[in-house]
Design a protein around this motif. Structure first.
Motif, PDB file in Angstrom:
ATOM      1  N   PRO A 232       0.877  -1.152   0.122  1.00  0.00           N
ATOM      2  CA  PRO A 232      -0.035  -0.161   0.017  1.00  0.00           C
ATOM      3  C   PRO A 232       0.992   1.312   0.063  1.00  0.00           C
ATOM      4  CG  PRO A 232      -0.059  -1.013   2.020  1.00  0.00           C
ATOM      5  CD  PRO A 232       0.575  -2.195   1.224  1.00  0.00           C
ATOM      6  N   GLU A 233       1.798   1.105   0.654  1.00  0.00           N
ATOM      7  CA  GLU A 233       3.145   2.472   0.741  1.00  0.00           C
ATOM      8  C   GLU A 233       3.438   2.679  -0.913  1.00  0.00           C
ATOM      9  OE1 GLU A 233       2.907   0.504   4.453  1.00  0.00           O
ATOM     10  OE2 GLU A 233       3.251  -0.495   2.640  1.00  0.00           O
ATOM     11  N   ARG A 234       3.613   1.626  -1.571  1.00  0.00           N
ATOM     12  CA  ARG A 234       4.020   2.086  -3.064  1.00  0.00           C
ATOM     13  C   ARG A 234       2.904   2.750  -3.815  1.00  0.00           C
ATOM     14  NH1 ARG A 234       8.558   2.772  -3.919  1.00  0.00           N
ATOM     15  NH2 ARG A 234       8.743   1.594  -2.175  1.00  0.00           N
ATOM     16  N   LEU A 235       1.679   2.757  -3.445  1.00  0.00           N
ATOM     17  CA  LEU A 235       0.605   3.451  -4.118  1.00  0.00           C
ATOM     18  C   LEU A 235       0.773   5.026  -3.793  1.00  0.00           C
ATOM     19  CD1 LEU A 235      -2.528   1.258  -3.149  1.00  0.00           C
ATOM     20  CD2 LEU A 235      -1.292   1.233  -5.387  1.00  0.00           C
ATOM     21  N   VAL A 236       1.209   5.396  -2.843  1.00  0.00           N
ATOM     22  CA  VAL A 236       1.737   6.928  -2.680  1.00  0.00           C
ATOM     23  C   VAL A 236       2.956   7.127  -2.821  1.00  0.00           C
ATOM     24  CG1 VAL A 236      -0.046   7.053  -0.949  1.00  0.00           C
ATOM     25  CG2 VAL A 236       2.077   6.357  -0.225  1.00  0.00           C
ATOM     26  N   ASN A 237       3.922   6.229  -3.442  1.00  0.00           N
ATOM     27  CA  ASN A 237       5.204   6.934  -4.137  1.00  0.00           C
ATOM     28  C   ASN A 237       5.044   7.848  -5.145  1.00  0.00           C
ATOM     29  OD1 ASN A 237       7.598   5.951  -5.999  1.00  0.00           O
ATOM     30  ND2 ASN A 237       8.222   5.903  -3.827  1.00  0.00           N
ATOM     31  N   PRO A 238       5.587   8.777  -5.045  1.00  0.00           N
ATOM     32  CA  PRO A 238       5.535   9.785  -6.029  1.00  0.00           C
ATOM     33  C   PRO A 238       5.908   9.054  -7.413  1.00  0.00           C
ATOM     34  CG  PRO A 238       6.183  10.895  -4.484  1.00  0.00           C
ATOM     35  CD  PRO A 238       6.459   9.375  -4.158  1.00  0.00           C
ATOM     36  N   ARG A 239       6.929   8.638  -7.707  1.00  0.00           N
ATOM     37  CA  ARG A 239       7.429   8.072  -8.802  1.00  0.00           C
ATOM     38  C   ARG A 239       6.326   6.925  -9.492  1.00  0.00           C
ATOM     39  NH1 ARG A 239      12.882   5.034 -10.275  1.00  0.00           N
ATOM     40  NH2 ARG A 239      12.750   4.499 -12.283  1.00  0.00           N
ATOM     41  N   PHE A 240       5.820   5.929  -8.509  1.00  0.00           N
ATOM     42  CA  PHE A 240       5.066   5.031  -8.905  1.00  0.00           C
ATOM     43  C   PHE A 240       3.685   5.546  -9.369  1.00  0.00           C
ATOM     44  CE2 PHE A 240       1.897   1.578  -8.183  1.00  0.00           C
ATOM     45  CZ  PHE A 240       2.388   0.517  -8.984  1.00  0.00           C
ATOM     46  N   ALA A 241       3.379   6.238  -8.460  1.00  0.00           N
ATOM     47  CA  ALA A 241       1.687   7.136  -8.595  1.00  0.00           C
ATOM     48  C   ALA A 241       2.014   7.750  -9.993  1.00  0.00           C
ATOM     49  CB  ALA A 241       1.498   7.832  -7.481  1.00  0.00           C
ATOM     50  N   ALA A 242       2.924   8.563 -10.399  1.00  0.00           N
ATOM     51  CA  ALA A 242       3.018   9.400 -11.526  1.00  0.00           C
ATOM     52  C   ALA A 242       3.372   8.499 -12.966  1.00  0.00           C
ATOM     53  CB  ALA A 242       3.957  10.379 -11.375  1.00  0.00           C
ATOM     54  N   GLU A 243       4.113   7.456 -12.822  1.00  0.00           N
ATOM     55  CA  GLU A 243       4.706   6.928 -13.980  1.00  0.00           C
ATOM     56  C   GLU A 243       4.089   5.631 -14.303  1.00  0.00           C
ATOM     57  OE1 GLU A 243       8.804   6.079 -13.669  1.00  0.00           O
ATOM     58  OE2 GLU A 243       9.078   8.397 -13.335  1.00  0.00           O
TER      59      GLU A 243
END
Length: 711
Positions: free
Chosen positions: A124-135
């Motif tokens: 769930p933390e990955r969902l709010v990672n800026p790079r993952f969320a944007a790319e």
């Protein structure tokens, strides 16, 4: 539909490795709702029922029908590793993205671009990672064949293991194209949590009680588990019982403790008693955790002595026992932890050894994780839409320690008030109102759970029925196996020799206290002209305390001494004889290079009598010069133990001064070491600042000494 079921059954048999396997009651119905009807579903079934089979079979059937890959949101690295392995056995092409495999991200991204993955697991933390969320997330959302939310009780404020990052999934669900099935699974959801999760995953336009969500709730009683509670009032008795009887437990298992220090103390004592166990806590690094899990899975250790860090996702189907040294704060959390035993065995033993200190520990964890309006306002005031601040930089602007600050930022991000971007955090500019009623309800629910856990310990009716009743399971049939239904199945005796050894193990004294070597960042913003590394000739040396407040042995007497009265004021008394003796043992066993020549007190507003009696007694017993106390600034108030490092330094600026008389006495020591005495060490900054003042006045090495180490 028959053909679809046959395809699903073939996948199930490859997944389980059993050519004769068939679906459990409800499994195919859930798969059918997802694949044939493209519905959203919530599956609440006991641990070991086969919830992962539902989403792996459904994911592969969706792929065969031309859909994109499934996204599985999974809470723990251990669970992700196990699930990737299980998927591969069924011919499901699976991969995970987490902090543990950063070097593989580019390869996984390439596989996604080539449409060569059937399942992607993310935390769930990955969902709010800026790079993952944007790319990656937008494209993945557009192509997603199915969304799976594992351990879905984490979505809900009412869930026993609520996690702010999980609440972001609600936004992900809302962004899904029409017709994309969503599956939420958990083993630990009562009716309130079920209603909450249904509301969060339901399509926006669906009326009715279930909002169009297919809900499957099976019976939660675990036929393989034999529950019991053994009340042993003192820590050494509980530890001695473990040392006496652990070898009699079937197979290998888990011993849960409430704190890191309790787990480490217990593991050490069991090893010394000849048992092959290892500690597994929040201090254990990721690689070592994986190795320890493998050792337990392969029965190469008798037990892991663990905190809740060994949590959701660990899967050993033949786990033989779960023992708790101290009770979790809710029956639902307890049900989940004990549910790790006996998944693929006819029987497994579950025993609780509660302690009188449990409720104090529950209170600490419950209050430390609850956001307050004052803290939220401070964070929002410090952030702006134009300025991005890292967490350390923000910590220097608000009076909040690092862990609660990070939790509060996640809560504010979920509510849309702040957002995580490259380089830190910034305000979104959206209005935010503290929901006092909501947090009051949550606090009341947590208190009710604690009361229920204490009722479990003293039941005169079936223990399994009580646990499943806390999850609103309608089945009220007694289990017939627990110690209430069938009588105590566990030995109750404690070997006297083991009791003596346990007492000796818990009687150890002398916990080292590492000195602070660098000032916190951002002190200039608080008007404090200190930065960088503390010069060596201004640092304290390594110190000592009798024990941590959370320790099994001396922690109890120390907590009793450092208590408060009914008005919340610190109780001030002279050091009791037992603790005075323990303190002298600390001094006798301290391996200093040069013996101290004198004692100086840290002036205390809260417990002057306690600190004075400790310093005077040490000076008298050690034949050391009693140099008295640092001067305390006029009007000084007690220090708040909950502030962060930067604000602690601010509060300590100008608090202490080396008076003329003390300076003369220090000069006469000709650089000999000095013991610096206080009642309790929490942040270590008080000792750091006081030691610096003494060093600047010409003192030699400063050796901090206190009764206890807090947190």
């Amino acid at each position: 539909m028959t053909e679809l079921r046959d395809q699903g059954l073939d996948i199930l048999r490859r997944l389980t490795g059993n050519p004769h396997a068939d679906f459990h009651a409800g499994q195919w119905e859930a798969i059918e709702a997802l694949v044939a009807d493209h519905r959203r579903a919530l599956v609440v079934e006991r641990t070991g029922w086969g919830k992962s089979a539902v989403y792996f079979v459904a994911a592969l059937l969706q792929r065969r029908a031309g859909s994109g890959p499934a996204l599985i949101v999974s809470p723990l690295l251990a669970l992700m590793r196990d699930q990737v392995g299980a998927a591969e056995r069924a011919g499901v092409r699976a991969a995970s993205i987490s902090s543990a495999n950063v070097t593989e991200w580019d390869q996984i991204r390439s596989l996604l671009d080539q449409d060569s993955l059937d399942v992607l697991l993310v935390s769930p933390e990955r969902l709010v990672n800026p790079r993952f969320a944007a790319e990656q997330l937008p494209e993945l959302t557009a192509r997603m064949g199915m969304l799976v939310i594992d351990e879905a009780h984490c979505i809900s404020d009412w869930g026993h293991d609520f996690r702010p990052d999980y609440r972001r999934i609600r936004d992900l669900v809302a962004a899904l194209p029409a017709g994309v099935p969503v599956l939420a699974t958990t083993a630990t959801a009562n009716s309130r949590v079920v209603t909450d999760v249904v509301e969060q995953i339901a399509p926006a336009d669906q009326p009715g009680e279930d909002r169009g969500v297919f809900v499957l709730r099976g019976p939660l009683a675990r036929d393989s588990l034999r529950l019991g509670v053994l009340d042993l009032p003192r820590p050494e008795l509980r530890l001695a019982w473990l040392c006496s009887h652990l070898g009699e437990c079937t197979g290998s298992g888990i011993i849960y403790c409430l704190t890191v220090s309790a787990a480490e103390d217990t593991a050490r004592a069991l090893v010394e008693a000849g048992h092959h166990v290892k500690a597994y806590t929040g201090r254990t690094d990721a690689e070592e955790r994986a190795d320890l899990e493998t050792e337990l899975t392969g029965n190469r250790v008798k037990a892991l002595v663990a905190t809740s860090a060994l949590g959701m996702g660990f899967d050993k189907p033949d786990l033989g026992f779960v023992i708790h040294l101290g009770a979790p704060s809710s029956p639902v959390a307890y049900y989940q932890q004990v549910g790790r035993a006996g998944r693929a065995t006819a029987s497994a033993d579950v025993l609780l050894l509660p302690g009188p200190e449990d409720r104090d520990i529950w209170h600490y964890f419950a209050t430390s994780g609850m956001p307050t309006e004052q803290r939220a306002d401070a964070v929002l005031s410090a952030l702006s839409t134009e300025q991005t601040l890292s967490t350390p930089a923000l910590e220097a602007r608000v009076d909040i320690r690092r862990s609660p600050l990070e939790l509060l930022l996640k809560v504010l991000a979920v509510d849309g008030a702040v957002e995580r971007v490259q380089g830190g955090w910034r305000s979104t500019g959206r209005g935010w109102v503290y929901d006092a009623q909501r947090y009051a309800r949550i606090a009341a629910a947590r208190a009710a759970e604690q009361d229920a856990m204490e009722r479990y310990e003293h039941l005169d009716s079936c223990r399994m029925r009580f646990l499943t009743g806390q999850l609103d399971d309608p089945d009220t049939t007694p289990c017939g196996r627990c110690d209430v239904c069938a009588g105590a199945w566990y030995p109750t005796d404690v070997d006297p020799d083991q009791q003596d050894r346990a007492r000796q193990a818990l009687d150890r004294v002398g916990v080292p206290v590492e000195p602070r070597r660098s000032w916190p960042t951002g002190l200039d913003r608080l008007g404090v002209d200190l930065r960088g590394r503390i010069p060596v000739d201004q640092q304290a040396r390594e110190g000592r305390v009798i024990a941590r407040l959370s320790d099994l042995g001396w922690g109890g007497p120390l907590r009793e001494l450092l208590t408060t009265d009914e008005q919340g004021r610190p109780v001030d008394a002279e050091v009791p004889a037992g603790l005075a003796g323990a303190c002298l043992r600390v001094l006798a066993e301290w391996d200093w290079s040069l013996r101290p020549a004198a004692v100086v007190r840290v002036p205390s507003v809260s417990r002057p009598r306690l600190v004075d009696s400790l310093a005077a007694g040490v000076a008298r017993a050690g034949r050391l010069d009693d140099l008295g106390s640092l001067d305390l600034a006029p009007g000084a108030e007690p220090l708040d133990p909950h502030v962060n490092s930067a604000f602690r330094i601010r509060d300590l600026q100008g608090r202490f001064r080396v008076g003329e008389g003390l300076a003369e006495r220090i000069g006469a020591l000709a650089g000999a070491p000095v013991l610096l005495v206080d009642d309790v060490i929490i942040s270590r900054w008080t000792m750091t600042v006081a030691a610096r003042q003494l060093r600047l006045a010409g003192a030699g090495e400063i050796l901090p000494l206190a009764l206890a180490l807090g947190s």
